[in-house]
Design a protein around this motif. Sequence first.
Motif, mmCIF file in Angstrom:
data_model
loop_
_atom_site.group_PDB
_atom_site.id
_atom_site.type_symbol
_atom_site.label_atom_id
_atom_site.label_comp_id
_atom_site.label_asym_id
_atom_site.label_seq_id
_atom_site.Cartn_x
_atom_site.Cartn_y
_atom_site.Cartn_z
ATOM 1 N N THR B 152 0.810 -1.220 0.000
ATOM 2 C CA THR B 152 0.000 0.000 0.000
ATOM 3 C C THR B 152 0.842 1.268 0.000
ATOM 4 O O THR B 152 0.589 2.200 -0.757
ATOM 5 N N HIS B 153 1.875 1.302 0.853
ATOM 6 C CA HIS B 153 2.565 2.574 1.042
ATOM 7 C C HIS B 153 3.808 2.728 0.179
ATOM 8 O O HIS B 153 4.124 3.821 -0.277
ATOM 9 N N ASN B 158 1.401 1.264 -6.648
ATOM 10 C CA ASN B 158 0.792 2.485 -6.124
ATOM 11 C C ASN B 158 1.633 3.718 -6.435
ATOM 12 O O ASN B 158 1.095 4.805 -6.656
ATOM 13 N N LEU B 159 2.943 3.562 -6.485
ATOM 14 C CA LEU B 159 3.804 4.700 -6.816
ATOM 15 C C LEU B 159 3.566 5.133 -8.262
ATOM 16 O O LEU B 159 3.501 6.325 -8.567
ATOM 17 N N ALA B 162 0.311 6.912 -8.424
ATOM 18 C CA ALA B 162 0.457 8.267 -7.875
ATOM 19 C C ALA B 162 1.138 9.178 -8.888
ATOM 20 O O ALA B 162 0.781 10.349 -9.036
ATOM 21 N N GLN B 163 2.101 8.640 -9.630
ATOM 22 C CA GLN B 163 2.803 9.416 -10.650
ATOM 23 C C GLN B 163 1.854 9.800 -11.788
ATOM 24 O O GLN B 163 1.788 10.941 -12.208
ATOM 25 N N ASN B 165 -1.173 10.077 -11.618
ATOM 26 C CA ASN B 165 -2.181 10.980 -11.075
ATOM 27 C C ASN B 165 -1.838 12.437 -11.343
ATOM 28 O O ASN B 165 -2.717 13.299 -11.401
ATOM 29 N N THR B 166 -0.548 12.738 -11.490
ATOM 30 C CA THR B 166 -0.138 14.124 -11.699
ATOM 31 C C THR B 166 -0.339 14.537 -13.169
ATOM 32 O O THR B 166 -0.222 15.689 -13.508
ATOM 33 N N GLY B 171 -5.338 12.002 -14.308
ATOM 34 C CA GLY B 171 -5.503 12.333 -12.897
ATOM 35 C C GLY B 171 -6.945 12.280 -12.443
ATOM 36 O O GLY B 171 -7.251 11.849 -11.330
ATOM 37 N N ASP B 176 -6.983 9.492 -5.549
ATOM 38 C CA ASP B 176 -5.933 10.344 -4.995
ATOM 39 C C ASP B 176 -5.103 9.624 -3.949
ATOM 40 O O ASP B 176 -3.928 9.903 -3.770
ATOM 41 N N GLN B 177 -5.751 8.700 -3.236
ATOM 42 C CA GLN B 177 -5.046 8.023 -2.154
ATOM 43 C C GLN B 177 -4.417 6.736 -2.639
ATOM 44 O O GLN B 177 -4.811 6.186 -3.661
ATOM 45 N N ASN B 178 -3.450 6.257 -1.864
ATOM 46 C CA ASN B 178 -2.888 4.945 -2.155
ATOM 47 C C ASN B 178 -3.985 3.892 -2.092
ATOM 48 O O ASN B 178 -4.806 3.903 -1.178
#
Lengths: 410, 328
Positions: B152-153, B158-159, B162-163, B165-166, B171, B176-178
């Motif tokens: 998860t973290h 997930n990374l 998240a990338q 997402n930008t 996006g 937005d969250q993991n």
Amino acid sequence: MRRILVLWALLALVGLGLAQKTTLTVAVFPNLDDSLKAQIPLFNKKYPDVEIKLVIQQYADHHNALTTALATGQGLPDVAAIEIGFVGRFAEGQGFEDLNKAPFNAGQFKRLFTPYTVAQATSADGRFIGMPVDIGPGTFFYRTDILQKAGVDPRTMITWPGYIAAGRKIKSTTGSFLIADAADVAWINIFATTPANNSPYFDEKGNVVVDSPRFVRAFELAKNIRAAGLDARIGSWTNEWYDAFKKGTVATQFSGAWLQGHLQNWMAPETKGLWRVQQLPEGMYASWGGSFYGIPTASKNKALAWEFIKFVTTSEEAQIAGFKAIGAFPALLAAQNDPAFNQPVEFLGGQQARLLWRDAARRVKPLKANKYDRVAYEILGTALSQVLDEGKEIQAALAEAKRLIERRMR
Amino acid sequence: MRKSMASNRLQPDVGFNFWMRWSNFQRRYAPYIFISPFFVLFLVFGLYPSLFSLYMSFQSWTPSDGWGRWKFVGLENYTFTFTDPMFWRSFWNTLWLGVFSGVPQHLIAIPLAFVIHMVLSRFKTFVTAVYFLPYITSSVAIALIFNTLFATHNGVINLVIAQLNTWPLLGALLPDQNINWFTSANIKYALAVVVVWQFTGWNTLLYLSAIQAIPKDLYEAAAVDGASRWQQFRYITLPLLRPMMFFAVSLTIIGNMQLFEQPFVLLNGGASTATPGGQTVTMYMYRTAFEWLEMGTAASIAWILFVFIGILTYLNNLAFGRAARGGD
């Protein structure tokens, strides 16, 4: 000439046979084996002719292998370690010797142990199948560095609302989560609020009580923590869990005192000095874990097995040696008075944590093991995840869990 | 007495008599002795456990009570399992996983095998071997690696999300969250990815071998008639692959309905309690047998699963089987 040679050979063989050591097989799971390795040399001082053969398997494999061996009556060790999660099930079967009976007469030793442990290893019909070796007084671990950064006084966390309020402060100021998994808050509440002489999930008569108010409260607390986004949603015993302890992603953890040994030895040795412990919130005391030694009925060396178990469980020397090796809390009351208990625990920043745990252990109410404890534990775990992850209503989830447990009691 | 005299007359030498008999014996029985290892092993490790589990499914037995301490309960185990919500939940999980980790395997493997066959000539073996590699890797190692990827973290997956997402357009679509992949709701997707990744190479290999068996002149004739690559694939390769599809889909059905190691390790064994969404029938069976010590009930689960796999295989036979028997 040839005949003489044969005679010599025969004599030599007989001699070898006489000098040969008796072997005693002991099956254990980690890290109880480390504690045994410290105890065996002491045992051998008393019994030099006994060779202890350790059969070490991982926790789950150990109990699986034991179950299979009991099922077939083959390949059983002379002494078997049994963890608290299995002791109820094994107590109800016929696979282990009743230590109350002659020649064991374990009754005379029962007063030597932390009282609640004896009840745990006793079946509904009063058979006593395992001598307690270590116990797990439930305790409250916190990271003093994170709390300081957040400006939280650990003493404000001794009520559950205070605990959650502190969690919000910690999250907003440091970004760390309050706890790895909100479910642990539910569990510690369930264990700690069990009435004396009950199982956590069953009353004295064996009725399922998982829909009673103490379960509702435990689930509510966990749900509130989850809803506030204060838990990292990391399952126990996963790589992420260890990682969270290392990196300080989580600020607190509820567990047995034994977690300190794990943290110090392999999970997060680099966080030495950053952890502290205190008693559980709201004057709760709980038992979290514990191990026993029993003698399988099929053992061929019962007398010696009993000597060995007596030695490791009732001799102060052996219990202290085990305690120093892995930090597992001795079940033997006398061992708890050893000067080692006054010593500061380096890993906990020099706190005299063992005195705190001893105090907790003495306040834990005696629990009764139930044959269906493990079934109930797992079904309740599923109900808890349905509440936390799937948004199921608490009352509905508990009613469902009760029904599922009752179905299993056939 | 007279008989032995007679035989003595025919075979005067005792040693000769022995070798004669030995020769007869080994001529007659040698084949059986040579194939006996299989049958002995099959009887001990295959047939006996199967029959025993069938017997056990009508008994109630807590294995820790010891051998022989079981009690006949008739159909109770079956009625219990059929009315058990936990069994049904694991059953639907398995079926869902069976479809969502089974169908993509074939949808990827067939075109992939075609492309490997048509486009690659020099590196065909190498590329096939690379795709096949996950299949021969230990499931436990695979699950451990995916465990790290899905973390998860700090997990790579997930990374990456998240990338992404930008990025401006994506996006909006991404959370937005993991994402916690190990919850009941999400674990199925993670599992499907693992299973598809692991078994697509195996199916590719199966299809590739079938494609290679298709005579070249069919394609040449089609090319002469002006058929495009797509038409060749659609009207030559696909129909002629049906026997292999039957075989490959059968294996997928049998394998996916018994999915065990991947979810077991990905869910860290015991943690499966907290994620009922990832529990398959075989995992539930394992828990029933070895954690709850209800051997009879577990045996009934095994036989219900067996019958269900039988039904699915039969349906698959209806879909592809005619072609497989060459009667298209």
